[in-house]
Motif scaffolding. Structure first.
Motif, mmCIF file in Angstrom:
data_model
loop_
_atom_site.group_PDB
_atom_site.id
_atom_site.type_symbol
_atom_site.label_atom_id
_atom_site.label_comp_id
_atom_site.label_asym_id
_atom_site.label_seq_id
_atom_site.Cartn_x
_atom_site.Cartn_y
_atom_site.Cartn_z
ATOM 1 N N VAL A 130 0.032 25.769 1.311
ATOM 2 C CA VAL A 130 -0.106 24.350 0.966
ATOM 3 C C VAL A 130 -0.591 24.221 -0.476
ATOM 4 O O VAL A 130 -1.686 24.671 -0.826
ATOM 5 N N PHE A 131 0.230 23.583 -1.301
ATOM 6 C CA PHE A 131 -0.137 23.266 -2.683
ATOM 7 C C PHE A 131 -0.610 21.812 -2.715
ATOM 8 O O PHE A 131 0.070 20.916 -2.192
ATOM 9 N N THR A 132 -1.764 21.561 -3.347
ATOM 10 C CA THR A 132 -2.338 20.217 -3.354
ATOM 11 C C THR A 132 -2.715 19.796 -4.765
ATOM 12 O O THR A 132 -3.427 20.521 -5.475
ATOM 13 N N TRP A 133 -2.240 18.595 -5.147
ATOM 14 C CA TRP A 133 -2.646 17.977 -6.407
ATOM 15 C C TRP A 133 -3.509 16.756 -6.100
ATOM 16 O O TRP A 133 -3.109 15.897 -5.315
ATOM 17 N N LYS A 134 -4.657 16.671 -6.720
ATOM 18 C CA LYS A 134 -5.491 15.473 -6.700
ATOM 19 C C LYS A 134 -5.383 14.835 -8.081
ATOM 20 O O LYS A 134 -5.892 15.370 -9.073
ATOM 21 N N LEU A 135 -4.693 13.712 -8.158
ATOM 22 C CA LEU A 135 -4.390 13.107 -9.443
ATOM 23 C C LEU A 135 -5.590 12.354 -10.005
ATOM 24 O O LEU A 135 -6.349 11.720 -9.247
ATOM 25 N N PRO A 136 -5.770 12.387 -11.327
ATOM 26 C CA PRO A 136 -6.883 11.642 -11.941
ATOM 27 C C PRO A 136 -6.694 10.131 -11.837
ATOM 28 O O PRO A 136 -7.657 9.375 -11.825
ATOM 29 N N ASP A 137 -5.438 9.678 -11.787
ATOM 30 C CA ASP A 137 -5.112 8.268 -11.621
ATOM 31 C C ASP A 137 -3.991 8.147 -10.601
ATOM 32 O O ASP A 137 -3.181 9.061 -10.449
ATOM 33 N N THR A 138 -3.925 7.016 -9.927
ATOM 34 C CA THR A 138 -2.851 6.834 -8.950
ATOM 35 C C THR A 138 -1.550 6.481 -9.660
ATOM 36 O O THR A 138 -1.545 5.948 -10.773
ATOM 37 N N THR A 139 -0.447 6.797 -8.987
ATOM 38 C CA THR A 139 0.883 6.520 -9.515
ATOM 39 C C THR A 139 1.798 6.122 -8.369
ATOM 40 O O THR A 139 1.456 6.329 -7.199
ATOM 41 N N SER A 140 2.946 5.564 -8.682
ATOM 42 C CA SER A 140 3.945 5.241 -7.660
ATOM 43 C C SER A 140 5.288 5.874 -8.002
ATOM 44 O O SER A 140 6.333 5.432 -7.523
ATOM 45 N N ASN A 141 5.224 6.922 -8.825
ATOM 46 C CA ASN A 141 6.447 7.603 -9.235
ATOM 47 C C ASN A 141 6.087 9.042 -9.593
ATOM 48 O O ASN A 141 5.271 9.279 -10.502
ATOM 49 N N ALA A 142 6.653 10.004 -8.856
ATOM 50 C CA ALA A 142 6.299 11.400 -9.090
ATOM 51 C C ALA A 142 7.511 12.294 -8.872
ATOM 52 O O ALA A 142 8.458 11.934 -8.159
ATOM 53 N N ARG A 143 7.462 13.482 -9.492
ATOM 54 C CA ARG A 143 8.530 14.462 -9.346
ATOM 55 C C ARG A 143 7.914 15.839 -9.108
ATOM 56 O O ARG A 143 6.998 16.243 -9.828
ATOM 57 N N VAL A 144 8.442 16.518 -8.088
ATOM 58 C CA VAL A 144 7.988 17.863 -7.760
ATOM 59 C C VAL A 144 9.079 18.852 -8.168
ATOM 60 O O VAL A 144 10.234 18.720 -7.738
ATOM 61 N N HIS A 204 0.801 -1.227 0.000
ATOM 62 C CA HIS A 204 0.000 0.000 0.000
ATOM 63 C C HIS A 204 0.829 1.272 0.000
ATOM 64 O O HIS A 204 0.275 2.368 -0.039
ATOM 65 N N VAL A 205 2.154 1.159 0.062
ATOM 66 C CA VAL A 205 2.978 2.358 0.153
ATOM 67 C C VAL A 205 3.051 3.086 -1.194
ATOM 68 O O VAL A 205 3.486 4.233 -1.269
ATOM 69 N N GLY A 206 2.627 2.441 -2.286
ATOM 70 C CA GLY A 206 2.481 3.107 -3.574
ATOM 71 C C GLY A 206 1.087 3.719 -3.673
ATOM 72 O O GLY A 206 0.478 4.080 -2.679
ATOM 73 N N GLY A 207 0.586 3.811 -4.880
ATOM 74 C CA GLY A 207 -0.779 4.301 -5.059
ATOM 75 C C GLY A 207 -0.963 5.758 -4.682
ATOM 76 O O GLY A 207 -1.933 6.118 -4.013
ATOM 77 N N TYR A 208 -0.038 6.629 -5.137
ATOM 78 C CA TYR A 208 -0.156 8.050 -4.811
ATOM 79 C C TYR A 208 -1.345 8.659 -5.566
ATOM 80 O O TYR A 208 -1.437 8.563 -6.786
ATOM 81 N N GLY A 209 -2.213 9.292 -4.822
ATOM 82 C CA GLY A 209 -3.364 9.971 -5.436
ATOM 83 C C GLY A 209 -3.487 11.416 -5.021
ATOM 84 O O GLY A 209 -4.164 12.205 -5.693
ATOM 85 N N THR A 210 -2.840 11.764 -3.895
ATOM 86 C CA THR A 210 -2.856 13.133 -3.383
ATOM 87 C C THR A 210 -1.433 13.522 -3.010
ATOM 88 O O THR A 210 -0.779 12.814 -2.240
ATOM 89 N N ILE A 211 -0.965 14.617 -3.550
ATOM 90 C CA ILE A 211 0.391 15.091 -3.248
ATOM 91 C C ILE A 211 0.315 16.548 -2.822
ATOM 92 O O ILE A 211 -0.353 17.360 -3.462
ATOM 93 N N LYS A 212 0.979 16.851 -1.706
ATOM 94 C CA LYS A 212 0.977 18.209 -1.165
ATOM 95 C C LYS A 212 2.406 18.696 -0.961
ATOM 96 O O LYS A 212 3.295 17.895 -0.649
ATOM 97 N N VAL A 213 2.609 19.974 -1.112
ATOM 98 C CA VAL A 213 3.856 20.623 -0.739
ATOM 99 C C VAL A 213 3.532 21.654 0.342
ATOM 100 O O VAL A 213 2.687 22.526 0.133
ATOM 101 N N LEU A 214 4.167 21.502 1.501
ATOM 102 C CA LEU A 214 4.003 22.458 2.601
ATOM 103 C C LEU A 214 5.201 23.399 2.583
ATOM 104 O O LEU A 214 6.348 22.955 2.726
ATOM 105 N N ALA A 215 4.933 24.674 2.392
ATOM 106 C CA ALA A 215 6.003 25.659 2.268
ATOM 107 C C ALA A 215 5.656 26.896 3.087
ATOM 108 O O ALA A 215 4.551 27.042 3.618
ATOM 109 N N SER A 216 6.630 27.806 3.168
ATOM 110 C CA SER A 216 6.410 29.041 3.914
ATOM 111 C C SER A 216 5.496 29.980 3.134
ATOM 112 O O SER A 216 5.490 30.001 1.900
ATOM 113 N N ARG A 217 4.732 30.745 3.856
ATOM 114 C CA ARG A 217 3.888 31.764 3.227
ATOM 115 C C ARG A 217 4.776 32.886 2.656
ATOM 116 O O ARG A 217 4.480 33.454 1.599
#
Length: 534
Positions: free
Chosen positions: A286-300, A228-241
């Motif tokens: 907070v930047f948030t991506w809700k992906l249309p499909d899950t993935t197990s490999n991403a780059r920010v 279950h550690v794969g299957g990325y569907g939501t990715i967030k970046v927490l950064a300074s205002r």
């Protein structure tokens, strides 16, 4: 026969019966072994008044009283049945070696967490469990086992929050970065720290000055251990205002080329994600991506000037377990962090359970003279997190057995038990639960046994678990948590609310009390009375 003759016949019969009743002995007439009796005149002609009959009928057939007695008997039978079923759980909560110590011994303490976890799928939400700890957690050990079990039960995917710069590899997720990022940590030496206290939820921050890319990919070399550690569907970046930050996400997706033709091909390819949502707090962005499909490999991809606190990689919904390992830390850093930023981070990530696994680094230096100081210091950390996140529960995990050579033998550290006792005490005093790894392992001398296992469950330093031992400890933890979840589901299924639970406990206490033999008066107290009677 004429009516008059009929009357005389009936009257004659009554006269004969009356004479027999008058003349017949009250004790009857005995012939051989048989006694013959005849009713007395008072028995024949005695008359009950209407009130007496009514009272008797009311006593025997009062419908309201009968219903109340029937309902009481039914309820008592039902409660007794529940009491027998609940005994299985209660025995574990009281005597299980891997049990939790709970505030006020309340076995329903985890209910709030379970409710949030069950609602996550319904609400398409993500509930974060933050697992803070010392070097026992490095490489995503212990946390990965807890995560896998909970995601299997409640849904979810991904490794949770990760630092922009991960200096110690994870056994579940490959994280790499290139570019202009400088890492600072709250729990390191003076040289490792930033010139401010804005560290975010992972107690570390990466300063961006220019551009950088962060890659996150599920490791495929673990023989399917962490499905279950794969299957990325939501990715967030927490950064300074503050600062100026631009972000972009690319992820690996299955692309169909020449669809609908005889040359149709499916292949994996990196594609750009749609633009993220941008949520702004007072100090956090907070930047948030809700992906249309899950993935197990991403780059920010990042560019600009800003502080990056974490990249959170989760499933579309469900539970996330964040592994936050702090080598050398005793968990005393929280009160020195920016509290507003910490509170905003907890809120943004919907953190509902905070696990604090510390104490091992305190053990070597603990003695009678500094226990009170350390107790106050740990209390301050728990209170800091409570103030930053009042909607979350806090669970403290104390140190495991630790051994060193003394008098030619491997023995547990002298400061271990005093450390465990004051950590348990301060946790419960502040409304946090406590899990005793020392007790779970088996107590005194258990580390020696774990080291000697084949394959070993602990390392040759007699302090740290091996990966196998860490996984086993994670299993023991989730087994204890599952007992509480089963208890939660049992009560929900049978509509046992707090009031009904109290009735069951009351009935159990009354039954136990009635089963007790009458208290015997000591012989010394009865002797004077015996002498007086003589």
């Amino acid at each position: 026969m004429t009516p008059f003759k009929s009357f005389l016949s009936i009257l004659s019969l009554f006269v004969v019966l009356g004479l027999m009743a008058w003349l017949y002995p009250a004790s009857g007439i005995t012939i051989a072994d048989t006694t013959f009796r005849f009713p007395a005149l008072t028995d024949i002609f005695e008359k009950q008044g209407p009130n007496a009959v009514a009272e008797k009928d009311n006593a025997e057939t009062d419908p309201q009283k009968a219903i109340e007695e029937m309902m009481a008997a039914t309820q008592a039978k039902e409660l007794a049945a529940f009491s027998d079923s609940l005994k299985f759980y209660e025995d574990f909560f009281k005597n299980g070696r891997n049990r939790f110590d709970l505030p006020n011994n309340d076995p329903t303490w985890f209910d709030r967490l379970f409710l949030h976890l069950e609602l996550a799928k319904i609400d398409s939400n993500i509930v974060h469990i933050m697992h803070y700890g010392d070097s026992q957690l490095e490489e995503d050990r212990i946390s990965s086992t807890i995560r896998e079990d909970l995601q299997k039960e409640f849904g979810g995917g991904g490794p949770g929050m990760l630092p922009a710069v991960l200096n110690i590899p994870s056994q579940t997720t490959s994280v790499w970065n290139n570019g202009d990022l400088t890492r600072f940590i709250m729990f390191g030496t003076e040289e490792d720290r930033a010139d401010h206290n804005r560290y975010g939820p992972l107690a570390q921050v990466s300063k961006l000055q220019g551009s950088a890319v962060i890659g996150i990919k599920k490791r495929e070399d673990k023989d399917g251990k962490f499905t279950h550690v794969g299957g990325y569907g939501t990715i967030k970046v927490l950064a300074s205002r503050r600062g100026n930050l631009r972000v972009r996400l690319a992820y690996e997706a299955t692309v169909i080329e020449n669809e609908g033709t005889d040359k149709e091909k499916r292949k994996k390819k990196f594609v750009d994600a749609p633009a993220p949502t941008d949520e702004k707090f007072n100090k956090l962005r907070v930047f948030t991506w809700k992906l249309p499909d899950t993935t197990s490999n991403a780059r920010v991809y990042l560019s600009g000037n800003a502080e990056i606190y974490s990249v959170s990689v989760d499933g579309p919904y469900g539970v996330a377990v964040d592994n936050v390992a702090m080598r050398g830390s005793s968990g005393t850093v929280f009160s020195r962090m920016d509290k507003e930023l910490l509170a905003e981070s907890f809120k943004a990530m919907n953190a509902r359970l905070i696990i604090m696994e510390y104490g091992g680094n305190l053990v070597p230096s603990i003695n009678k003279s500094n226990i009170e100081y350390n107790k106050n210091l740990i209390a301050k950390q728990i209170q800091t997190i409570q103030n930053a996140n009042p909607d979350a529960d806090i669970l403290f995990i104390g140190p495991a057995d630790m051994a060193r050579q003394m008098d030619g033998k491997m023995k547990s550290y002298p400061g271990l038990l005093p450390t465990i006792e004051f950590l348990r005490e301060v946790a419960l005093e502040n409304g946090a639960a406590y899990w005793d790894m020392y007790r779970v392992m088996g107590g005194e001398g258990s580390m020696r046994k774990w080291v000697k296992q084949s394959p070993p469950l602990a390392g040759a330093d007699y302090i740290h678990f091996s990966r196998r031992g860490a996984a086993y400890m994670g299993e023991l933890f989730v087994n204890a948590l599952r007992m509480h979840y089963d208890y939660f589901k049992f009560r929900d299924k049978h509509k046992i609310d707090d009031a009904k639970l109290k009735d069951i406990q009351k009935l159990k206490a009354e039954t136990a009390e009635s089963a007790q033999p009458a208290e015997q008066v000591p012989a010394a107290e009865t002797a004077p009375q015996a002498e007086a009677a003589q």
